[in-house]
Design an enzyme around this catalytic site. Structure first.
Site, PDB file in Angstrom:
ATOM      1  CG  ASP A 124      13.150 -25.167  24.280  1.00  0.00           C
ATOM      2  OD1 ASP A 124      12.359 -24.784  24.884  1.00  0.00           O
ATOM      3  OD2 ASP A 124      14.010 -26.015  25.198  1.00  0.00           O
ATOM      4  CG  HIS A 131      15.127 -24.061  34.153  1.00  0.00           C
ATOM      5  ND1 HIS A 131      15.187 -25.604  34.562  1.00  0.00           N
ATOM      6  CD2 HIS A 131      15.994 -24.625  33.007  1.00  0.00           C
ATOM      7  CE1 HIS A 131      15.936 -25.777  34.107  1.00  0.00           C
ATOM      8  NE2 HIS A 131      16.299 -25.654  32.885  1.00  0.00           N
ATOM      9  CD  GLU A 197      14.265 -28.627  29.943  1.00  0.00           C
ATOM     10  OE1 GLU A 197      14.533 -28.069  28.949  1.00  0.00           O
ATOM     11  OE2 GLU A 197      15.889 -27.581  30.616  1.00  0.00           O
ATOM     12  CD  GLU A 199      10.540 -25.889  27.645  1.00  0.00           C
ATOM     13  OE1 GLU A 199      10.618 -25.309  26.582  1.00  0.00           O
ATOM     14  OE2 GLU A 199      12.238 -27.027  27.983  1.00  0.00           O
ATOM     15  CG  ASP A 229      13.321 -29.865  26.011  1.00  0.00           C
ATOM     16  OD1 ASP A 229      14.123 -31.105  24.670  1.00  0.00           O
ATOM     17  OD2 ASP A 229      14.324 -28.951  26.435  1.00  0.00           O
ATOM     18  NE  ARG A 233      17.787 -32.154  33.157  1.00  0.00           N
ATOM     19  CZ  ARG A 233      17.294 -30.476  32.150  1.00  0.00           C
ATOM     20  NH1 ARG A 233      18.021 -30.057  31.230  1.00  0.00           N
ATOM     21  NH2 ARG A 233      16.497 -31.053  32.624  1.00  0.00           N
ATOM     22  CD  GLN A 236      21.198 -29.930  29.229  1.00  0.00           C
ATOM     23  OE1 GLN A 236      20.570 -30.447  29.738  1.00  0.00           O
ATOM     24  NE2 GLN A 236      21.153 -28.598  29.403  1.00  0.00           N
ATOM     25  CE  LYS A 249      18.057 -28.907  26.769  1.00  0.00           C
ATOM     26  NZ  LYS A 249      17.351 -28.730  27.721  1.00  0.00           N
ATOM     27  CB  THR A 253      10.357 -32.008  21.804  1.00  0.00           C
ATOM     28  OG1 THR A 253      11.398 -31.937  22.046  1.00  0.00           O
ATOM     29  CG2 THR A 253       9.596 -30.883  22.301  1.00  0.00           C
ATOM     30  CD  GLU A 359      15.632 -26.008  37.429  1.00  0.00           C
ATOM     31  OE1 GLU A 359      14.325 -25.165  38.276  1.00  0.00           O
ATOM     32  OE2 GLU A 359      14.440 -26.838  36.616  1.00  0.00           O
TER      33      GLU A 359
HETATM   34 MN    MN Z   1      14.201 -26.686  27.748  1.00  0.00          MN
END
Ligand code: MN
Length: 411
Positions: A124, A131, A197, A199, A229, A233, A236, A249, A253, A359
């Protein structure tokens, strides 16, 4: 091929179907409890290409009867082109094969969709500038938002192939180690900041051994899927230094069930945005290698209606999948058929174009309005759906849905 190609399958000729004759994406489906088999989406139907090869109507060395598209991808570009051309002819309006094909068209709503390919390895990236700037601003302030390497290489990490799942698979809120209130003792518990996420995933269709150029990388990308994904948070934030994301993560996915081929997207190629600083020559883009694909995310609470929480476009990426793949091989790292590359979160310039809740809610400080409430991060029972399509003249090249519902943590 910028106008609609008409098919004898009537539902493929409507402007809002994801699957006109121009698209022909590859998936794996099953009916009832039968074994999964390869199919091609056309309008509201799946063409059972397994059956067509079994009966001798198609001849691709058995690669249509494997229950996944890896063997077909491995057969190489000449076969990719031949198959797409043959399907285009067979399914066209006025085709003399209509009566032969019709018994092998399965209503998509009756079919269960499975992983279209076996993921060899999953990498990834972090290659969307809006972002990276937004997240960097939240974590380190606007002056240090982009790390010094960011404008020179597509930053990535090696993810887990084992937890890549097809759309519709529920995701379980992860447990993990979370930062303590004063940076002292951490605690172990369910993630409180579980996120998406938005993507795109690129699928490698030919193996490589040793470094390859951006142009060579472009040629071996077989196709694309939508990719979510899922990211914890809070896990992370505690674990990511100094080696990057790990358990945050690894839960799951999710990918959309149809591989939209690079060939189907050929007319929608677009250059990456202008460089802020010149790239070193080995990462130069020799032609337009990104795509103009509109993207959106819907959030539906357990017993509520859907709110579209963001809209953006794949063209916002700073690096194309070909640049990412070329960079991935600079060390000599071999790539395999079925390798999956996540683009990185695709955020656009505006507040309503952000590709993650982190975000959209600015770290939880500005919860966003949804139907019947607000959200900072995902709540148990929420279903998140990614959608995307390229727009032609009176038709679209769509991806189907990439969806997942969040189940409560198992404490
Ligand atoms: Mn990602």
């Amino acid at each position: 091929m910028t106008t609609l190609l008409r098919s004898f399958v009537k539902s493929a000729n409507t402007p809002t179907t994801d699957f006109p004759l121009n698209n022909l994406p590859y998936g794996v489906f099953s009916i009832g409890g039968d074994a999964p088999r390869q199919g091609v989406a056309i309008g509201d139907f799946v063409l059972d290409v397994h059956a067509l090869e079994e009966s001798g109507r198609l001849s691709y060395s058995g690669t249509l009867m494997k229950g996944s598209w890896n063997a077909f991808m491995a057969s190489g570009k000449t076969e990719w082109v031949r198959f797409r051309q043959e399907l285009t002819n067979l399914l066209a309006e006025g085709s003399d094969a209509q009566s032969v094909l019709e018994p092998h068209l399965v209503a998509m709503k009756k079919a269960a969709l499975h992983m279209p390919f076996t993921v060899s390895e999953y990498t990834d990236f972090y290659a969307g500038k809006h972002h990276a700037f937004n997240v960097g601003t939240m974590f380190r302030g606007p002056e240090n938002a982009l790390p010094p390497n960011w404008l020179h290489i597509p930053i990535g990490y090696n993810g887990r192939a084992s937890s890549v799942a097809v759309s519709g698979t529920p995701v379980r809120r992860p447990m993990g180690q979370l930062k303590g209130p004063n940076d002292d003792m951490p605690r172990f518990g369910p993630s409180q900041r579980f996120d998406i996420e938005l993507e795109m995933g690129a699928i490698v269709g030919q193996a490589s051994d040793g470094p390859i150029s951006v142009a060579e990388a472009f040629e071996i990308i077989f196709g694309y899927v939508l990719l979510n994904d899922w990211s914890a948070r809070d896990i992370q934030a505690w674990e990511y230094q100094p080696l990057g994301p790990f358990q945050a993560k690894a839960t799951m996915t999710t990918v959309s069930p149809w591989i939209v081929t690079a060939e189907a997207l050929e007319n929608f190629r677009i250059s990456t945005p202008e460089r802020e600083v010149p790239l070193l020559p080995h990462l130069h883009e020799p032609g337009p290698m990104l795509y103009d694909i509109d993207l959106e995310v819907g959030l539906t609470p357990e017993s509520g209606t859907e709110t579209i929480i963001t809209r953006t476009n794949y063209r916002e990426m700073y690096y194309s999948a070909a640049q990412q793949l070329a960079h991935h091989t600079t060390s000599g790292c071999p790539m395999r058929v079925g390798d999956l590359l996540g683009s990185g979160t695709i955020s656009g310039p505006g507040k309503n174009n952000r590709g993650s809740l982190l975000e959209l809610s600015w770290g939880g400080k500005e919860p966003l309005e949804i139907d019947g409430g607000t959200r900072s991060f995902i709540e148990d029972g929420d279903t998140l759906v990614l959608r995307g399509h390229a727009s032609g003249n009176g038709f679209r090249i769509g991806f189907g849905e990439c969806s997942g519902k969040l189940l409560p943590a198992k404490t």
